[in-house]
Each structure stands twice: as structure tokens, then as C-alpha cells.
Scaffold this motif. Structure first.
Motif, PDB file in Angstrom:
ATOM      1  N   VAL A  23       5.308   3.972  -1.316  1.00 20.99           N
ATOM      2  CA  VAL A  23       4.296   3.550  -0.341  1.00 20.99           C
ATOM      3  C   VAL A  23       3.096   4.492  -0.419  1.00 20.99           C
ATOM      4  N   VAL A  24       1.902   3.892  -0.471  1.00 18.24           N
ATOM      5  CA  VAL A  24       0.649   4.652  -0.488  1.00 18.24           C
ATOM      6  C   VAL A  24      -0.286   4.072   0.564  1.00 18.24           C
ATOM      7  N   THR A  25      -1.304   4.831   0.907  1.00 14.97           N
ATOM      8  CA  THR A  25      -2.272   4.357   1.901  1.00 14.97           C
ATOM      9  C   THR A  25      -3.346   3.495   1.266  1.00 14.97           C
ATOM     10  N   GLY A  26      -3.669   3.758   0.002  1.00  9.96           N
ATOM     11  CA  GLY A  26      -4.775   3.101  -0.677  1.00  9.96           C
ATOM     12  C   GLY A  26      -4.723   1.587  -0.608  1.00  9.96           C
ATOM     13  N   GLY A  27      -5.788   0.970  -0.145  1.00  8.92           N
ATOM     14  CA  GLY A  27      -5.882  -0.474  -0.053  1.00  8.92           C
ATOM     15  C   GLY A  27      -5.375  -1.062   1.244  1.00  8.92           C
ATOM     16  N   ALA A  28      -4.548  -0.328   1.977  1.00  8.80           N
ATOM     17  CA  ALA A  28      -3.960  -0.882   3.201  1.00  8.80           C
ATOM     18  C   ALA A  28      -5.018  -1.141   4.272  1.00  8.80           C
ATOM     19  N   SER A  29      -5.996  -0.254   4.385  1.00 10.29           N
ATOM     20  CA  SER A  29      -7.019  -0.430   5.431  1.00 10.29           C
ATOM     21  C   SER A  29      -7.826  -1.705   5.208  1.00 10.29           C
ATOM     22  N   LEU A  30      -8.030  -2.099   3.941  1.00  7.24           N
ATOM     23  CA  LEU A  30      -8.769  -3.322   3.662  1.00  7.24           C
ATOM     24  C   LEU A  30      -7.987  -4.543   4.123  1.00  7.24           C
ATOM     25  N   LEU A  31      -6.668  -4.503   3.976  1.00  7.42           N
ATOM     26  CA  LEU A  31      -5.833  -5.606   4.448  1.00  7.42           C
ATOM     27  C   LEU A  31      -5.767  -5.637   5.967  1.00  7.42           C
ATOM     28  N   VAL A  32      -5.735  -4.464   6.599  1.00  8.13           N
ATOM     29  CA  VAL A  32      -5.744  -4.412   8.068  1.00  8.13           C
ATOM     30  C   VAL A  32      -7.052  -4.977   8.606  1.00  8.13           C
ATOM     31  N   ASP A  33      -8.163  -4.679   7.940  1.00  9.54           N
ATOM     32  CA  ASP A  33      -9.449  -5.246   8.348  1.00  9.54           C
ATOM     33  C   ASP A  33      -9.398  -6.771   8.340  1.00  9.54           C
ATOM     34  N   ALA A  34      -8.749  -7.332   7.318  1.00  9.19           N
ATOM     35  CA  ALA A  34      -8.714  -8.789   7.152  1.00  9.19           C
ATOM     36  C   ALA A  34      -7.647  -9.450   8.008  1.00  9.19           C
ATOM     37  N   PHE A  35      -6.555  -8.730   8.288  1.00 13.21           N
ATOM     38  CA  PHE A  35      -5.423  -9.307   9.029  1.00 13.21           C
ATOM     39  C   PHE A  35      -4.996  -8.347  10.148  1.00 13.21           C
ATOM     40  N   PRO A  36      -5.865  -8.112  11.136  1.00 15.05           N
ATOM     41  CA  PRO A  36      -5.583  -7.103  12.155  1.00 15.05           C
ATOM     42  C   PRO A  36      -4.407  -7.443  13.062  1.00 15.05           C
ATOM     43  N   ARG A  37      -4.009  -8.717  13.137  1.00 20.96           N
ATOM     44  CA  ARG A  37      -2.916  -9.099  14.027  1.00 20.96           C
ATOM     45  C   ARG A  37      -1.558  -9.112  13.331  1.00 20.96           C
ATOM     46  N   THR A  38      -1.538  -8.802  12.058  1.00 19.51           N
ATOM     47  CA  THR A  38      -0.268  -8.748  11.330  1.00 19.51           C
ATOM     48  C   THR A  38       0.513  -7.517  11.748  1.00 19.51           C
ATOM     49  N   ARG A  39       1.813  -7.689  11.966  1.00 22.80           N
ATOM     50  CA  ARG A  39       2.624  -6.601  12.526  1.00 22.80           C
ATOM     51  C   ARG A  39       2.871  -5.484  11.527  1.00 22.80           C
ATOM     52  N   ARG A  40       3.107  -5.824  10.256  1.00 24.17           N
ATOM     53  CA  ARG A  40       3.432  -4.799   9.262  1.00 24.17           C
ATOM     54  C   ARG A  40       2.656  -5.067   7.969  1.00 24.17           C
ATOM     55  N   ILE A  41       2.024  -4.014   7.463  1.00 26.85           N
ATOM     56  CA  ILE A  41       1.314  -4.087   6.192  1.00 26.85           C
ATOM     57  C   ILE A  41       1.639  -2.830   5.398  1.00 26.85           C
ATOM     58  N   ARG A  42       2.140  -3.033   4.180  1.00 30.52           N
ATOM     59  CA  ARG A  42       2.468  -1.901   3.308  1.00 30.52           C
ATOM     60  C   ARG A  42       1.899  -2.139   1.915  1.00 30.52           C
ATOM     61  N   ALA A  94       1.417   3.429   6.617  1.00 32.68           N
ATOM     62  CA  ALA A  94       1.527   1.970   6.607  1.00 32.68           C
ATOM     63  C   ALA A  94       1.223   1.449   8.004  1.00 32.68           C
ATOM     64  N   TRP A  95       0.777   0.204   8.076  1.00 33.67           N
ATOM     65  CA  TRP A  95       0.442  -0.424   9.360  1.00 33.67           C
ATOM     66  C   TRP A  95       1.702  -1.000   9.974  1.00 33.67           C
ATOM     67  N   HIS A  96       1.994  -0.589  11.207  1.00 34.41           N
ATOM     68  CA  HIS A  96       3.234  -1.020  11.851  1.00 34.41           C
ATOM     69  C   HIS A  96       2.995  -1.202  13.347  1.00 34.41           C
ATOM     70  N   GLU A  97       3.138  -2.460  13.815  1.00 36.92           N
ATOM     71  CA  GLU A  97       3.017  -2.765  15.244  1.00 36.92           C
ATOM     72  C   GLU A  97       1.691  -2.258  15.826  1.00 36.92           C
ATOM     73  N   ASP A  98       0.577  -2.673  15.219  1.00 35.53           N
ATOM     74  CA  ASP A  98      -0.764  -2.376  15.723  1.00 35.53           C
ATOM     75  C   ASP A  98      -1.167  -0.906  15.612  1.00 35.53           C
ATOM     76  N   GLY A  99      -0.576  -0.167  14.697  1.00 30.88           N
ATOM     77  CA  GLY A  99      -0.969   1.220  14.508  1.00 30.88           C
ATOM     78  C   GLY A  99      -0.493   1.752  13.173  1.00 30.88           C
ATOM     79  N   TRP A 100      -1.017   2.932  12.799  1.00 29.97           N
ATOM     80  CA  TRP A 100      -0.647   3.553  11.544  1.00 29.97           C
ATOM     81  C   TRP A 100       0.579   4.438  11.727  1.00 29.97           C
ATOM     82  N   ARG A 101       1.494   4.362  10.771  1.00 31.67           N
ATOM     83  CA  ARG A 101       2.702   5.188  10.818  1.00 31.67           C
ATOM     84  C   ARG A 101       2.872   5.893   9.483  1.00 31.67           C
ATOM     85  N   GLU A 102       3.144   7.197   9.558  1.00 31.06           N
ATOM     86  CA  GLU A 102       3.350   7.963   8.331  1.00 31.06           C
ATOM     87  C   GLU A 102       4.685   7.601   7.694  1.00 31.06           C
TER      88      GLU A 102
END
Length: 330
Positions: A203-222, A173-181
Motif C-alpha cells: 500500500v502506498v499513498t501515491g495517487g490515492a488523493s486523486l481518487l478521493v477527490d473524484a469519489f469522496p463518498r467512497t468508504r475505502r480507497i487503497r 489509505a482512505w477509510h471511512e471518510d478519513g486517512w489511515r496510516e
């Protein structure tokens, strides 16, 4: 003006996408391709004169005069089709929801930009429709702090296999500008809109990278994915017309000096939702629903689509999302 779409794969999702493409007036031809040619012929015959079967397979060159390609193939097969689309300089939409498949197609981003071709990935229920809802919700905030997308349900046997693989794989998952297992077997109870109700999701990884691409400044994405409901239960609730699923989108952010949350949800037959999203995306890329959607590169729908027109078109085709309290969106 004529517009021809090539749809590769006519399984559970592809069959629904084919119907939506045929029902798009500005599309003059819909070419169908599938490994099971007899199945493709049956679908084409049911759709009428606008549909025809072509002997296309992943790895083949895109047929002449095709304006847009839509992929509804089992996981991992889209890469070859997208590569062929880039060589032909034809826009392409894929509904594969597997993380590894996304990464393989995202690796073609530079090729797509060089070719001036737009490629849309994750064009299903979630990722896909859910990502558009995230962008819709994000627009109501001055700053987005956290995004959570959850989905339950599946479209067919290939989708079932992809869901099981995704839930077993190592999750990030995306947490504080980086990926965390994330914990590999932790379950979170998620409340989906009625009548689906509560489901355990992982929690899965699938789809998260697409959201990070669109919202890179968001602190947490799961992104969370549930085990599909049992078929017997679905029959009691909904009848036998397809496998039902749901998606829920929670977006937290700041507006007017306070912290708030917007929650959207959708309940639909998973194949119907995914097929409709794929078809609408392909129609937009091909210029059959207004001006061509052009943004060279590989993108998820959160980065590619304006939410209100996209959601409005889906609503016209029977796929409607709502705020969790029940008011319609779009």
C-alpha cells in the motif's frame, strides 16, 4: 485552426508521448524541451518536420503561441512548469506519479481556478489510465463502497527511483471518510492479467488523493504498488522491447439491491501506456481531439475525463484495457 503542444521531457515516457502527439492530425506543431538538448534534437529529427526543439527549462516562461503543455519530467520538477503554464493561462498535463509531487501541484488548484486553466495530474498508467477505469467501473454501480488500484512495473530510471521512494514512504489509505496510516512493510499478493501474473504489492499513498477527490463518498480507497519484475524475466517473456508493467482496478459497490465487484486490468509497456495517456490528455486539453477539455483547477483523470471516449482513443492508439475475464473495455 493551428494547435501547438509543448512537451517538456523526452525520456522513456516523453519520447512515446512525443510520437503520439506528432501522430495527432490536429496538432500542427510539437515543441520538445529537455535538459539534454542533444537527446531532444535526436527525438525531433526522428519525428519529422512537425517536431522542433525549443530551449525551455522548468522555471522559464511558456513560449508564445503554445496551446497546451505536457510534462514528462523526473519527479518533483513539474511544479515549476505548471506554475509557468498558469501564468501563461495555458492548460497543462503531468504524468508524475509521486504523492508529494501531486500534493505540490494540487496546492495550485486555487491559482488554476482563478486563472481559468485546467491542469491534469497523474496522467500515466496508474495513476492515469487506472483512474479512468475506476470511473468507468463506478458508473455501473448505484453506490461505490470500495476502490483498489494496483500497479507493477516502471518506465525508466527516474520511474524506478520514484517507485522505490513511494514504497519506502509512510503509506495512507482512505477509510471511512478519513486517512489511515497503513502498515509500512505489509505485502499483498495481487493477481494481474496474464502473462504478468501474481506480484507482491505494498500500500502506498501515491495517487490515492486523486481518487478521493473524484469519489469522496467512497468508504475505502487503497493504492498498491509492486516491485518491478526483473529485467531478465521480462526478456524471456516479452523480448527486449521496453519495460512491461500492469495495472489492476477492483471496484466494489451496490446495484439492483446486491453487492458486486468489477475488475479491470491492462498489460502494456509502462512507458508506452504512460506516454499515450499523457499525449491523449494533452491533445484533449488543447482541443486537438474534439472540443477542449475545460474544467479549471487541478484534477486527476477520474474527475476530468469521460471514460468511453478516452478509452476508445487509447484503444485506437494500441493501448487497450479489459475486464479481468478478457473482454475489451471501450
Amino acid at each position: 485552426m493551428t494547435c501547438t503542444a509543448l512537451l517538456v521531457g523526452v525520456g522513456e515516457v516523453g519520447t512515446r508521448a512525443a510520437r503520439q502527439l506528432v501522430d495527432t492530425p490536429a496538432l500542427t506543431r510539437v515543441l520538445l524541451a529537455d535538459e539534454d538538448e542533444e537527446r531532444a534534437v535526436r527525438v525531433a529529427d526522428a519525428l519529422g518536420d512537425k517536431a522542433a526543439v525549443v530551449p525551455f527549462r522548468p522555471g522559464h516562461a511558456i513560449p508564445a503561441d503554445v496551446d497546451v503543455v505536457a510534462c514528462a519530467l523526473p519527479t518533483g520538477l513539474d511544479h515549476a512548469v505548471v506554475t509557468a503554464a498558469l501564468e501563461a493561462r495555458v492548460p497543462c498535463a503531468s504524468c508524475d506519479d509521486d504523492h508529494d509531487a501531486h500534493e505540490a501541484v494540487r496546492a495550485l488548484d486555487r491559482n488554476a481556478r482563478t486563472a481559468g486553466v485546467t491542469v491534469a495530474v497523474g496522467c500515466g498508467l496508474a495513476p492515469g489510465l487506472a483512474d479512468v477505469l475506476v470511473r468507468h467501473a463506478a458508473a455501473t454501480f448505484e453506490r461505490v463502497d470500495e476502490i483498489r488500484v494496483a500497479r507493477t512495473g516502471w518506465a525508466g530510471p527516474a520511474c524506478v527511483a520514484a517507485v522505490r521512494h513511494e514504497r519506502r514512504a509512510t503509506a495512507r489509505a482512505w477509510h471511512e471518510d478519513g486517512w489511515r496510516e497503513e502498515h509500512p512493510h505489509g505485502e499483498t499478493l495481487v493477481w494481474f492479467p496474464d502473462p504478468i501474473g501474481a506480484r507482491d504489492c505494498r500500500v502506498v499513498t501515491g495517487g490515492a488523493s486523486l481518487l478521493v477527490d473524484a469519489f469522496p463518498r467512497t468508504r475505502r480507497i487503497r493504492v498498491l504498488l509492486g516491485e518491478p519484475p526483473r529485467r531478465a524475466r521480462l526478456r524471456r517473456r516479452f523480448g527486449d522491447d521496453g519495460q512491461w508493467g500492469a495495472a489492476r482496478v477492483d471496484v466494489w459497490g451496490r446495484r439492483d439491491g446486491s453487492h458486486d465487484c468489477v475488475v479491470y486490468g491492462v498489460v502494456e509497456r509502462t512507458a508506452v501506456a504512460a506516454g499515450t495517456v499523457l499525449a491523449v490528455t494533452a491533445a484533449r486539453l488543447g482541443g486537438a481531439l474534439g472540443p477542449r477539455l475545460e474544467r479549471p483547477g487541478v484534477h486527476g483523470l477520474a474527475a476530468l475525463c469521460e471514460p468511453v471516449p478516452f478509452l476508445t482513443e487509447l484503444a485506437h492508439r494500441g493501448v487497450r484495457a479489459a475486464v479481468f475475464e478478457g473482454a475489451a473495455v471501450g
